[in-house]
Design a protein around this motif. Structure first.
Motif, PDB file in Angstrom:
ATOM      1  N   ARG A   1      22.678 -73.561  66.755  1.00 58.87           N
ATOM      2  CA  ARG A   1      22.602 -72.284  67.612  1.00 58.87           C
ATOM      3  C   ARG A   1      23.369 -72.718  68.778  1.00 58.87           C
ATOM      4  O   ARG A   1      23.541 -73.675  69.136  1.00 58.87           O
ATOM      5  CB  ARG A   1      21.209 -71.906  67.932  1.00 58.87           C
ATOM      6  CG  ARG A   1      20.466 -71.403  66.681  1.00 58.87           C
ATOM      7  CD  ARG A   1      18.781 -71.174  67.233  1.00 58.87           C
ATOM      8  NE  ARG A   1      18.570 -70.758  68.639  1.00 58.87           N
ATOM      9  CZ  ARG A   1      17.809 -69.785  69.185  1.00 58.87           C
ATOM     10  NH1 ARG A   1      17.202 -69.067  68.029  1.00 58.87           N
ATOM     11  NH2 ARG A   1      17.798 -69.471  70.381  1.00 58.87           N
ATOM     12  N   GLU A   2      23.731 -71.547  69.294  1.00 61.45           N
ATOM     13  CA  GLU A   2      24.445 -71.362  70.657  1.00 61.45           C
ATOM     14  C   GLU A   2      23.614 -72.097  71.705  1.00 61.45           C
ATOM     15  O   GLU A   2      23.995 -72.904  72.617  1.00 61.45           O
ATOM     16  CB  GLU A   2      24.936 -69.988  71.156  1.00 61.45           C
ATOM     17  CG  GLU A   2      25.711 -70.161  72.571  1.00 61.45           C
ATOM     18  CD  GLU A   2      26.050 -68.820  72.751  1.00 61.45           C
ATOM     19  OE1 GLU A   2      26.784 -68.639  73.815  1.00 61.45           O
ATOM     20  OE2 GLU A   2      25.923 -67.810  72.136  1.00 61.45           O
ATOM     21  N   ILE A   3      22.091 -71.601  71.597  1.00 68.00           N
ATOM     22  CA  ILE A   3      21.158 -72.132  72.710  1.00 68.00           C
ATOM     23  C   ILE A   3      20.194 -73.012  71.594  1.00 68.00           C
ATOM     24  O   ILE A   3      19.581 -72.472  70.762  1.00 68.00           O
ATOM     25  CB  ILE A   3      20.308 -71.091  73.389  1.00 68.00           C
ATOM     26  CG1 ILE A   3      21.496 -70.157  74.264  1.00 68.00           C
ATOM     27  CG2 ILE A   3      19.185 -71.751  74.021  1.00 68.00           C
ATOM     28  CD1 ILE A   3      20.793 -69.420  74.956  1.00 68.00           C
ATOM     29  N   VAL A   4      20.354 -74.242  71.490  1.00 72.75           N
ATOM     30  CA  VAL A   4      19.376 -75.284  70.621  1.00 72.75           C
ATOM     31  C   VAL A   4      17.958 -74.830  71.074  1.00 72.75           C
ATOM     32  O   VAL A   4      17.466 -74.754  71.967  1.00 72.75           O
ATOM     33  CB  VAL A   4      19.858 -76.610  70.787  1.00 72.75           C
ATOM     34  CG1 VAL A   4      19.215 -77.539  69.758  1.00 72.75           C
ATOM     35  CG2 VAL A   4      21.302 -76.553  70.155  1.00 72.75           C
ATOM     36  N   ILE A   5      17.174 -74.870  70.069  1.00 70.63           N
ATOM     37  CA  ILE A   5      15.924 -74.831  70.217  1.00 70.63           C
ATOM     38  C   ILE A   5      14.784 -76.038  69.619  1.00 70.63           C
ATOM     39  O   ILE A   5      15.527 -76.350  68.465  1.00 70.63           O
ATOM     40  CB  ILE A   5      15.322 -73.434  69.722  1.00 70.63           C
ATOM     41  CG1 ILE A   5      15.550 -73.066  68.385  1.00 70.63           C
ATOM     42  CG2 ILE A   5      15.482 -72.414  70.750  1.00 70.63           C
ATOM     43  CD1 ILE A   5      14.800 -71.757  67.803  1.00 70.63           C
ATOM     44  N   PRO A   6      13.723 -76.169  69.800  1.00 66.83           N
ATOM     45  CA  PRO A   6      12.982 -77.369  69.025  1.00 66.83           C
ATOM     46  C   PRO A   6      12.479 -76.768  67.817  1.00 66.83           C
ATOM     47  O   PRO A   6      12.132 -75.770  67.872  1.00 66.83           O
ATOM     48  CB  PRO A   6      12.096 -77.697  70.199  1.00 66.83           C
ATOM     49  CG  PRO A   6      11.947 -76.581  70.950  1.00 66.83           C
ATOM     50  CD  PRO A   6      13.111 -75.955  71.225  1.00 66.83           C
ATOM     51  N   VAL A   7      12.621 -77.612  66.805  1.00 65.00           N
ATOM     52  CA  VAL A   7      11.895 -77.544  65.470  1.00 65.00           C
ATOM     53  C   VAL A   7      10.810 -78.514  65.381  1.00 65.00           C
ATOM     54  O   VAL A   7      10.922 -79.774  65.307  1.00 65.00           O
ATOM     55  CB  VAL A   7      12.837 -77.434  64.409  1.00 65.00           C
ATOM     56  CG1 VAL A   7      12.199 -77.184  63.161  1.00 65.00           C
ATOM     57  CG2 VAL A   7      13.918 -76.323  64.589  1.00 65.00           C
TER      58      VAL A   7
ATOM     59  N   GLY B   1      13.251 -78.636  53.441  1.00 63.68           N
ATOM     60  CA  GLY B   1      13.084 -77.371  54.015  1.00 63.68           C
ATOM     61  C   GLY B   1      13.030 -77.679  55.475  1.00 63.68           C
ATOM     62  O   GLY B   1      13.933 -76.613  56.117  1.00 63.68           O
ATOM     63  N   GLY B   2      12.299 -78.605  55.910  1.00 69.65           N
ATOM     64  CA  GLY B   2      12.070 -78.864  57.451  1.00 69.65           C
ATOM     65  C   GLY B   2      13.680 -79.122  58.020  1.00 69.65           C
ATOM     66  O   GLY B   2      13.937 -78.681  58.982  1.00 69.65           O
ATOM     67  N   LEU B   3      14.274 -80.112  57.122  1.00 72.06           N
ATOM     68  CA  LEU B   3      15.590 -80.548  57.776  1.00 72.06           C
ATOM     69  C   LEU B   3      16.657 -79.231  57.671  1.00 72.06           C
ATOM     70  O   LEU B   3      17.355 -79.176  58.673  1.00 72.06           O
ATOM     71  CB  LEU B   3      16.145 -81.646  57.076  1.00 72.06           C
ATOM     72  CG  LEU B   3      15.409 -82.789  57.141  1.00 72.06           C
ATOM     73  CD1 LEU B   3      16.042 -84.022  56.237  1.00 72.06           C
ATOM     74  CD2 LEU B   3      15.374 -83.521  58.742  1.00 72.06           C
ATOM     75  N   ALA B   4      16.588 -78.337  56.836  1.00 69.62           N
ATOM     76  CA  ALA B   4      17.409 -77.116  56.841  1.00 69.62           C
ATOM     77  C   ALA B   4      17.138 -76.396  58.079  1.00 69.62           C
ATOM     78  O   ALA B   4      18.190 -75.763  58.628  1.00 69.62           O
ATOM     79  CB  ALA B   4      17.224 -76.456  55.549  1.00 69.62           C
ATOM     80  N   LEU B   5      15.983 -76.230  58.460  1.00 72.87           N
ATOM     81  CA  LEU B   5      15.582 -75.437  59.675  1.00 72.87           C
ATOM     82  C   LEU B   5      16.171 -76.034  60.812  1.00 72.87           C
ATOM     83  O   LEU B   5      16.442 -75.433  61.794  1.00 72.87           O
ATOM     84  CB  LEU B   5      14.075 -74.973  59.543  1.00 72.87           C
ATOM     85  CG  LEU B   5      13.651 -74.130  58.682  1.00 72.87           C
ATOM     86  CD1 LEU B   5      12.241 -73.844  58.628  1.00 72.87           C
ATOM     87  CD2 LEU B   5      14.415 -72.931  58.434  1.00 72.87           C
TER      88      LEU B   5
ATOM     89  N   LYS C   1      17.688 -68.267  63.762  1.00 74.87           N
ATOM     90  CA  LYS C   1      18.972 -67.965  64.278  1.00 74.87           C
ATOM     91  C   LYS C   1      18.856 -66.879  65.401  1.00 74.87           C
ATOM     92  O   LYS C   1      19.625 -66.881  66.529  1.00 74.87           O
ATOM     93  CB  LYS C   1      19.923 -67.365  63.320  1.00 74.87           C
ATOM     94  CG  LYS C   1      20.578 -68.381  62.416  1.00 74.87           C
ATOM     95  CD  LYS C   1      21.558 -67.709  61.577  1.00 74.87           C
ATOM     96  CE  LYS C   1      22.425 -68.793  60.415  1.00 74.87           C
ATOM     97  NZ  LYS C   1      23.281 -68.262  59.563  1.00 74.87           N
ATOM     98  N   ALA C   2      17.702 -66.247  65.474  1.00 72.69           N
ATOM     99  CA  ALA C   2      17.459 -65.133  66.602  1.00 72.69           C
ATOM    100  C   ALA C   2      17.501 -65.756  67.931  1.00 72.69           C
ATOM    101  O   ALA C   2      16.488 -66.604  68.121  1.00 72.69           O
ATOM    102  CB  ALA C   2      16.365 -64.231  65.973  1.00 72.69           C
ATOM    103  N   PRO C   3      18.206 -65.066  68.849  1.00 71.61           N
ATOM    104  CA  PRO C   3      18.068 -65.416  70.230  1.00 71.61           C
ATOM    105  C   PRO C   3      16.697 -65.429  70.750  1.00 71.61           C
ATOM    106  O   PRO C   3      16.543 -66.184  71.851  1.00 71.61           O
ATOM    107  CB  PRO C   3      18.984 -64.794  70.828  1.00 71.61           C
ATOM    108  CG  PRO C   3      19.470 -63.477  69.909  1.00 71.61           C
ATOM    109  CD  PRO C   3      18.977 -63.982  68.673  1.00 71.61           C
TER     110      PRO C   3
END
Length: 494
Positions: free
Chosen positions: A230-236, A219-223, A204-206
């Protein structure tokens, strides 16, 4: 709160590590964010010096690390000693990939009378969160492929220690931190944190710009969900694994006993805890494949000891769920006497049971497999089209003249990341051409790989500079090419 690791053989506590506090995590993230611009500006040659220093430090502590890992994983000293060496070699490999420079994809369009001057280059994304795997405490852990490729690409890493080997994770962190400091690396480019909630807060950290994960689908889908909320979506970049199919052709079935023996060796490797473990064997009708695999399992007589208590318990429940879904146990070996022992089993089912949503199409992590027989090519093609996507698949043939093989390879290549012919999929080499990833849900990012040279591409993004003075460009994009990178100029390689 703290995380405790255990000895799978006895259940005894091996290590206890306090959860990283909110304030500690905030400090770690600030250091990583502060280091990001400095790391991005360093040349691949400088980064190579640092990564080689960490690799050397790992090898200098090889015996100590292998012993600690064995206490926490019960994977055996021989296997673990070799894995320390592999982890060190991976660090050096990704450093060398960065030196070669293709991952930056520097592309130059010189200005013309009608078009501006453009320079396109891949730039580091920033701090990366890495979640290591339970089943590879070195090669896919806090100093594994994800960390090595992210650092090589110029991104700071904050890695979360896996609870199954939290003591080992922290010891590797200490060794790496000291090696990086001695080598002159910037502070904050690599840190290890601990705790379940810490992992959630990390994603969650910006400050975090991407996530690398190796582990279960849950676990992977949870992350992935956290990152997308997030407000700014990031790739997993989650490598999650599924059932990796094995297909035996009509000609390949001529030596079904040899195939069965190899199959058992592959699916029991690491006690069935490899993400590339083959979980489903499809053989032609009348080949008696299930009986052959059952006999080979009884002859091998494995006594799986699992990494954690929950994994051990899940093996038995997984077998029961497969039976409820229409499978029959052909051979079953009971759990051994160790604390976290688990059974091994061969099951069989009609291909009609392999339908969408069936438990038979899900992975059972452990030394458990399903064997099915197909009547003809049409039925086989229908089954393959119903399978979940996988990391890898194998085809066993009668040789170069096998007329069934090309069609099967074509079908599998549309649903997996790696197709293997007349060999087993367990074991993933870190090389230039490797692809360790597959379509959803085997991975969350099907176009990426978590192993191999292309792994660096996950942690950079393209930026185009238009009509920018050469001295204002990042070094990798400048006309003088100070980092000696390959590049395309006006469409031509230089």
């Amino acid at each position: 709160m703290s995380v405790m690791s255990h000895d799978p053989r006895t259940g005894a506590v091996v290590a206890s590590v306090a959860d990283t506090s909110v304030d500690q995590l905030r400090s770690v993230l600030k250091a990583a964010a502060d280091a990001a611009p400095q790391l991005a500006a360093t040349s691949p040659a400088e980064r190579r010096t640092w990564l080689y220093a960490v690799a050397d430090a790992l090898e200098s502590h090889r015996d100590e690390l292998a012993r600690l890992a064995d206490h926490e994983t019960a994977l055996g000293l021989e296997r673990l000693t070799g894995e320390v060496t592999r982890a060190a070699e991976q660090l050096r490999f990704y450093a060398d990939v960065a030196i070669e420079g293709s991952y930056l994809d520097v592309t130059v369009d010189e200005p013309t009378a009608t078009t501006p001057g453009l320079v396109r280059v891949n730039r580091p994304v920033g701090p990366v969160a890495v979640f290591g795997a339970s089943n590879f405490p070195f090669a896919f852990s806090v100093l594994g492929n994800d960390t090595a490729s992210a650092l090589a690409a110029g991104c700071p890493v904050v890695a979360k220690a896996h609870p199954a080997h939290v003591g080992l994770s922290m010891r590797q962190a200490d060794i790496a931190r000291e090696a990086l400091a001695v080598a002159g690396a910037p502070r904050g480019i690599f840190t290890v944190v601990s705790g379940h909630q810490t992992g959630v807060d990390l994603v969650k950290a910006p400050e975090v710009t991407a996530v690398g994960f190796t582990g279960s689908q849950a676990g992977g889908l949870a992350l992935w969900r956290i990152a997308n909320e997030r407000e700014i979506v990031i790739p997993v970049y989650a490598e999650m694994g599924t059932v990796n199919p094995v297909v035996v052709t009509r000609q390949g079935a001529a030596d079904i006993d040899a195939v069965a023996k190899g199959f058992v060796g592959s699916f029991t490797l690491g006690n069935g805890q490899f993400c590339t473990k083959p979980g489903l064997l499809l053989a032609p009708a009348g080949s008696s494949a299930a009986a052959a695999v059952a006999n080979a399992l009884r002859e091998a007589g494995p006594e799986p000891v699992m990494l954690t208590e929950s994994i051990a318990n899940a093996v038995g429940s997984g077998i029961s769920a497969m039976v409820d879904a229409g499978a029959e146990v052909v051979a079953g070996l009971p759990s051994g006497e160790h604390a976290w022992s688990a059974p091994a089993a061969v099951l069989t089912a009609p291909t009609a049971a392999l339908r969408a949503g069936s438990r038979l199409l899900e992975e059972t992590f452990g030394a458990v497999v399903l064997v099915c027989e197909y009547e003809d090519e049409r039925e086989l093609a229908d089954v393959l089209c119903r399978l979940q996507a996988s990391l890898a698949a194998s085809v066993f043939t009668g040789g170069a003249g096998d007329d069934q093989a090309p069609q099967i390879i074509g079908l599998l290549s549309g649903n997996v990341g790696r197709v293997v012919v007349d060999e087993w999929p367990t074991g993933v080499a870190f090389t230039w051409a490797q692809q360790h990833g597959g379509p959803w849900p085997s991975t969350s990012a099907p176009t990426s790989t978590s192993v191999g040279a292309a792994g660096l591409a996950r942690f950079v993004r393209p930026v185009t500079y238009q009509s920018v003075h050469d001295g204002w460009l990042p070094p990798e994009a400048q006309v003088g090419n100070p980092w000696h990178l390959p590049r395309r100029v006006n469409g031509h390689r230089s």
